[in-house]
Write an enzyme that holds these catalytic residues in place. Structure first.
Site: not given
Ligand code: FPP
Length: 242
Positions: A15, A32, A126
């Site tokens: 997150d 991201h 892993l």
């Molecule tokens: C949360 O941050 C993250 C996500 C919803 C997506 C997670 C994706 C990645 C880490 C990148 C892609 C991963 C792979 C493996 C391809 P948020 O956008 O909710 O952050 P915020 O709460 O600060 O807005």
């Protein structure tokens, strides 16, 4: 750290990508992109430490509610990740896996997922599992539907439904339950992640946003985990006699 004090399976709710970008005046999607670097570094370290599994919550069933452009960006990022990380996966003897309602993902993602799973299936280190279009309630419902079909077909009697059978109907029946659940960016929520499997997981919340969660932060979480006393509803071993 001896092996008994190290988790076998770590699950992470990644997150704070948006907040990481916002605090730098960057578009959300840059968060991201930067998050991918953390995925690579954390997976590599978990492989090096000899963990059995790392499960990452990359896209939830609720994430479709985000703006269409962000969803499209995430799907393309995932496609790029699956292609660009193959070498890294091979070099680190990682077995790639995915859980979720995968058939509802765009076909260009499903194709690359299948290629990466197939290519890495003989690796013995892993297991790196991505939760994609994943929801804990959806997984429990999907398992329930499978069991209902087995009952309807006369293959299982209602009295035979127990935890073992239920687990066999989850998306990845062979996965050990997570010992440690990490959430980044300071949020104290489970957000519909692995609801069945985290029953006895230790929870560790890091204040750091996911793009800043790297090797040192992982070790901080492992250090905290090594001090936890796990009782699984029983008594601490030293208290059994008393
Ligand atoms: C949360 O941050 C993250 C996500 C919803 C997506 C997670 C994706 C990645 C880490 C990148 C892609 C991963 C792979 C493996 C391809 P948020 O956008 O909710 O952050 P915020 O709460 O600060 O807005």
């Amino acid at each position: 750290m001896d092996d008994g004090r190290r988790p076998r399976h770590i699950a992470i709710i990644m997150d704070g990508n948006g907040r990481w970008a916002h605090s730098r005046d960057l578009p959300r999607v840059r968060g991201h992109e930067e998050g991918i670097q953390s995925v690579r570094e954390v997976a590599r370290e978990c492989a090096r430490l000899g963990l059995i599994q790392l499960t990452l919550y990359a896209f939830s069933v609720e994430n479709w509610k985000r703006p269409k452009r962000e969803v499209e960006f995430l799907m393309r990022l995932l496609e790029r990740f699956l292609v660009s990380e193959r070498e890294e996966i091979e070099e680190n003897n990682i077995r790639f896996a995915a859980i979720g309602r995968l058939h509802e993902l765009p076909s260009f993602v499903v194709d690359e997922l299948n290629r990466t799973i197939e290519m890495s299936k003989h690796n013995t280190g892993l297991t790196l599992c991505l939760a994609l279009n994943y929801g804990g309630r959806a997984e429990i419902l999907d398992a329930t539907r499978r069991i209902a079909s087995l009952v309807r077909e006369g293959k299982v009697a209602p009295e035979q439904i127990d935890e073992t059978l239920f687990e066999r109907c989850l998306y990845a029946p062979e996965m050990p339950p997570p010992d440690l659940l990490i959430r980044t960016a300071g949020e104290m929520r489970v957000s519909n992640f692995l609801l069945w499997q985290i029953s006895y997981a230790e929870i560790y919340v890091s204040s750091v946003c996911w793009p800043d969660f790297r090797r040192e932060e992982l070790h901080r979480a492992l250090e905290a985990y090594s001090k936890r006393v796990r009782k699984f509803g029983g008594l601490q071993e030293t208290n059994v006699e008393g």
